[in-house]
Design a protein around this motif. Structure first.
Motif, PDB file in Angstrom:
ATOM      1  N   CYS A  19      44.931  43.858  31.288  1.00  0.00           N
ATOM      2  CA  CYS A  19      44.961  42.516  30.697  1.00  0.00           C
ATOM      3  C   CYS A  19      44.667  42.613  29.207  1.00  0.00           C
ATOM      4  N   PRO A  20      45.684  42.502  28.371  1.00  0.00           N
ATOM      5  CA  PRO A  20      45.466  42.564  26.922  1.00  0.00           C
ATOM      6  C   PRO A  20      44.472  41.520  26.414  1.00  0.00           C
ATOM      7  N   MET A  21      44.469  40.339  27.008  1.00  0.00           N
ATOM      8  CA  MET A  21      43.546  39.298  26.557  1.00  0.00           C
ATOM      9  C   MET A  21      42.094  39.695  26.822  1.00  0.00           C
ATOM     10  N   ALA A  22      41.814  40.190  28.017  1.00  0.00           N
ATOM     11  CA  ALA A  22      40.452  40.628  28.326  1.00  0.00           C
ATOM     12  C   ALA A  22      40.063  41.800  27.429  1.00  0.00           C
ATOM     13  N   PHE A  23      41.019  42.674  27.129  1.00  0.00           N
ATOM     14  CA  PHE A  23      40.755  43.791  26.220  1.00  0.00           C
ATOM     15  C   PHE A  23      40.350  43.266  24.846  1.00  0.00           C
ATOM     16  N   ARG A  24      41.046  42.274  24.363  1.00  0.00           N
ATOM     17  CA  ARG A  24      40.702  41.686  23.059  1.00  0.00           C
ATOM     18  C   ARG A  24      39.263  41.184  23.055  1.00  0.00           C
ATOM     19  N   PHE A  25      38.890  40.452  24.097  1.00  0.00           N
ATOM     20  CA  PHE A  25      37.539  39.905  24.149  1.00  0.00           C
ATOM     21  C   PHE A  25      36.484  41.023  24.169  1.00  0.00           C
ATOM     22  N   ALA A  26      36.706  42.028  25.019  1.00  0.00           N
ATOM     23  CA  ALA A  26      35.688  43.057  25.245  1.00  0.00           C
ATOM     24  C   ALA A  26      35.680  44.142  24.182  1.00  0.00           C
ATOM     25  N   SER A  27      36.863  44.622  23.772  1.00  0.00           N
ATOM     26  CA  SER A  27      36.921  45.805  22.920  1.00  0.00           C
ATOM     27  C   SER A  27      37.250  45.523  21.462  1.00  0.00           C
ATOM     28  N   ILE A  28      37.905  44.405  21.174  1.00  0.00           N
ATOM     29  CA  ILE A  28      38.217  44.059  19.790  1.00  0.00           C
ATOM     30  C   ILE A  28      37.141  43.128  19.227  1.00  0.00           C
ATOM     31  N   ARG A 233      48.272  38.913  25.259  1.00  0.00           N
ATOM     32  CA  ARG A 233      48.633  37.996  26.337  1.00  0.00           C
ATOM     33  C   ARG A 233      47.814  38.261  27.601  1.00  0.00           C
ATOM     34  N   PRO A 234      47.410  37.207  28.274  1.00  0.00           N
ATOM     35  CA  PRO A 234      46.679  37.406  29.535  1.00  0.00           C
ATOM     36  C   PRO A 234      47.619  37.887  30.625  1.00  0.00           C
ATOM     37  N   LYS A 235      47.084  38.673  31.533  1.00  0.00           N
ATOM     38  CA  LYS A 235      47.841  39.142  32.685  1.00  0.00           C
ATOM     39  C   LYS A 235      47.027  38.792  33.930  1.00  0.00           C
ATOM     40  N   THR A 236      47.472  37.815  34.664  1.00  0.00           N
ATOM     41  CA  THR A 236      46.703  37.354  35.818  1.00  0.00           C
ATOM     42  C   THR A 236      46.870  38.306  36.997  1.00  0.00           C
ATOM     43  N   GLY A 237      45.831  38.336  37.830  1.00  0.00           N
ATOM     44  CA  GLY A 237      45.845  39.222  38.986  1.00  0.00           C
ATOM     45  C   GLY A 237      44.648  38.969  39.872  1.00  0.00           C
ATOM     46  N   CYS A 240      40.962  38.424  38.366  1.00  0.00           N
ATOM     47  CA  CYS A 240      40.656  37.348  37.417  1.00  0.00           C
ATOM     48  C   CYS A 240      39.396  36.579  37.811  1.00  0.00           C
ATOM     49  N   GLY A 241      39.172  36.449  39.108  1.00  0.00           N
ATOM     50  CA  GLY A 241      38.007  35.693  39.561  1.00  0.00           C
ATOM     51  C   GLY A 241      36.699  36.302  39.126  1.00  0.00           C
ATOM     52  N   ASN A 242      36.681  37.618  38.879  1.00  0.00           N
ATOM     53  CA  ASN A 242      35.453  38.298  38.464  1.00  0.00           C
ATOM     54  C   ASN A 242      35.396  38.553  36.961  1.00  0.00           C
ATOM     55  N   CYS A 243      36.387  38.068  36.219  1.00  0.00           N
ATOM     56  CA  CYS A 243      36.437  38.324  34.779  1.00  0.00           C
ATOM     57  C   CYS A 243      35.374  37.504  34.056  1.00  0.00           C
ATOM     58  N   SER A 244      34.624  38.164  33.186  1.00  0.00           N
ATOM     59  CA  SER A 244      33.565  37.486  32.425  1.00  0.00           C
ATOM     60  C   SER A 244      34.121  36.479  31.426  1.00  0.00           C
ATOM     61  N   PHE A 245      35.415  36.612  31.102  1.00  0.00           N
ATOM     62  CA  PHE A 245      36.000  35.797  30.041  1.00  0.00           C
ATOM     63  C   PHE A 245      36.977  34.745  30.566  1.00  0.00           C
ATOM     64  N   LYS A 246      36.950  34.493  31.856  1.00  0.00           N
ATOM     65  CA  LYS A 246      37.911  33.569  32.456  1.00  0.00           C
ATOM     66  C   LYS A 246      37.844  32.184  31.820  1.00  0.00           C
ATOM     67  N   ALA A 247      36.657  31.745  31.418  1.00  0.00           N
ATOM     68  CA  ALA A 247      36.490  30.401  30.853  1.00  0.00           C
ATOM     69  C   ALA A 247      37.281  30.205  29.569  1.00  0.00           C
ATOM     70  N   TRP A 248      37.592  31.299  28.875  1.00  0.00           N
ATOM     71  CA  TRP A 248      38.305  31.204  27.597  1.00  0.00           C
ATOM     72  C   TRP A 248      39.731  31.740  27.684  1.00  0.00           C
ATOM     73  N   CYS A 249      40.187  32.005  28.876  1.00  0.00           N
ATOM     74  CA  CYS A 249      41.525  32.564  29.069  1.00  0.00           C
ATOM     75  C   CYS A 249      42.560  31.440  29.111  1.00  0.00           C
ATOM     76  N   PRO A 250      43.601  31.514  28.292  1.00  0.00           N
ATOM     77  CA  PRO A 250      44.620  30.455  28.289  1.00  0.00           C
ATOM     78  C   PRO A 250      45.371  30.339  29.613  1.00  0.00           C
ATOM     79  N   ALA A 251      45.388  31.411  30.405  1.00  0.00           N
ATOM     80  CA  ALA A 251      46.052  31.340  31.708  1.00  0.00           C
ATOM     81  C   ALA A 251      45.329  30.376  32.641  1.00  0.00           C
ATOM     82  N   PHE A 252      44.063  30.071  32.324  1.00  0.00           N
ATOM     83  CA  PHE A 252      43.275  29.151  33.150  1.00  0.00           C
ATOM     84  C   PHE A 252      42.824  27.935  32.337  1.00  0.00           C
ATOM     85  N   GLY A 253      43.561  27.656  31.270  1.00  0.00           N
ATOM     86  CA  GLY A 253      43.289  26.464  30.475  1.00  0.00           C
ATOM     87  C   GLY A 253      42.207  26.631  29.421  1.00  0.00           C
TER      88      GLY A 253
END
Length: 273
Positions: A19-28, A233-237, A240-253
């Motif tokens: 998930c590139p989006m989660a990577f951005r949050f965690a590593s960038i 871009r987010p990649k859903t799978g 996602c339910g265990n992702c720490s950044f789900k609240a800020w993911c555009p795939a979930f609003g």
């Protein structure tokens, strides 16, 4: 738009691909994440086995293995990765018990007195063009023929048949590092799944090592483009339910622009006092 990373590890490669989006949050952006029971338990067991293999081979009895775990538990009782889990006393006892089950599972898989280890938790790095590849090998050993073997401990379940090849991506990465740093390619890589008692092995080749540099370079170019354009871009799978950044993911609003300000506050509200 974002600084381009100059180094990659196996986990960061897989994180970006997952998930590139989660990577951005965690590593960038390097936003804080709460520790997880699974990750902390895995780190604890890795530490216990590291302590065990610091002993002379003849001293690596079953009792010594559990004594090594006790030493690791003593270290982790005050470690934020454990204390920030906020476990109750009963939950903590279950946590320690599960770690003991994993050590017991390891002992059923091999006799540690027979292992000719030459390195534990080895940090290696090598350059590929302008990129630095980094990794930590759980255990590097010699077989009876004097060939190098890379062993990687896994505390989750073994993958299904169609996911076995992808499970080896990180360990082939270590094969490349061994060849680059030591001038020797490991003859074999082993994944030890302590929970299920399964061992999955693969031999290495020049082709498998070259594939790592090709794959990693391609990932880095894609990552570079994402950093320049800001297009992560987010990649859903299923995870996602265990992702720490789900609240800020555009795939979930969610709004990614709010994560830098809100994530630290969100973590503070769930961390134990």
């Amino acid at each position: 738009m974002y600084p381009v990373p100059t180094s990659l590890s196996p986990s960061r490669v897989e994180s970006f691909l997952s998930c590139p989006m989660a990577f951005r949050f965690a590593s960038i952006e390097k936003l804080p994440e709460p520790p997880s029971v699974h990750t902390t338990r895995g780190s604890l067991v890795h530490r216990a086995l590291e302590i065990l293999f610091m002993l002379e081979p003849g001293a690596r009895s079953h009792d010594a293995a559990f004594s090594s775990l006790d030493s690791a538990i003593h270290e982790y009782r005050s470690d934020p990765d454990f204390t920030d889990l906020g476990l109750t006393l009963d939950q903590a006892e279950v946590f320690w018990g599960e770690a003991r089950d994993l050590v017991r599972g390891y002992l059923a898989m091999e006799d540690p007195q027979t292992i000719r280890e030459i390195g534990l938790e080895i940090r290696l790095e090598a350059a590929v063009g302008d990129l630095t590849l980094r990794g930590i090998i759980d255990r590097l050993e010699l077989d009876d023929a004097g060939e190098l073997i890379v062993t990687d401990y896994k505390t989750g379940r073994a993958p299904g048949p169609k996911y076995v090849q992808s499970a080896f991506n990180g360990v082939h990465f270590y094969s490349f590092l061994c060849q680059a740093v030591f001038g020797r390619r490991p003859a074999k890589i082993r994944l030890m799944y302590l929970k299920t008692g399964e061992i999955i092995e693969a031999t290495t080749s020049e082709q498998s090592v070259r594939a790592i540099t090709t794959r990693t370079t391609a990932v880095w170019k894609a990552l570079e483009k994402a950093c320049v354009t800001g297009d992560f871009r987010p990649k859903t799978g299923p995870f996602c339910g265990n992702c720490s950044f789900k609240a800020w993911c555009p795939a979930f609003g969610g709004d990614p622009a709010l994560a830098a300000a809100e994530a630290p506050r969100a973590l503070a509200t769930v961390s134990p006092a």
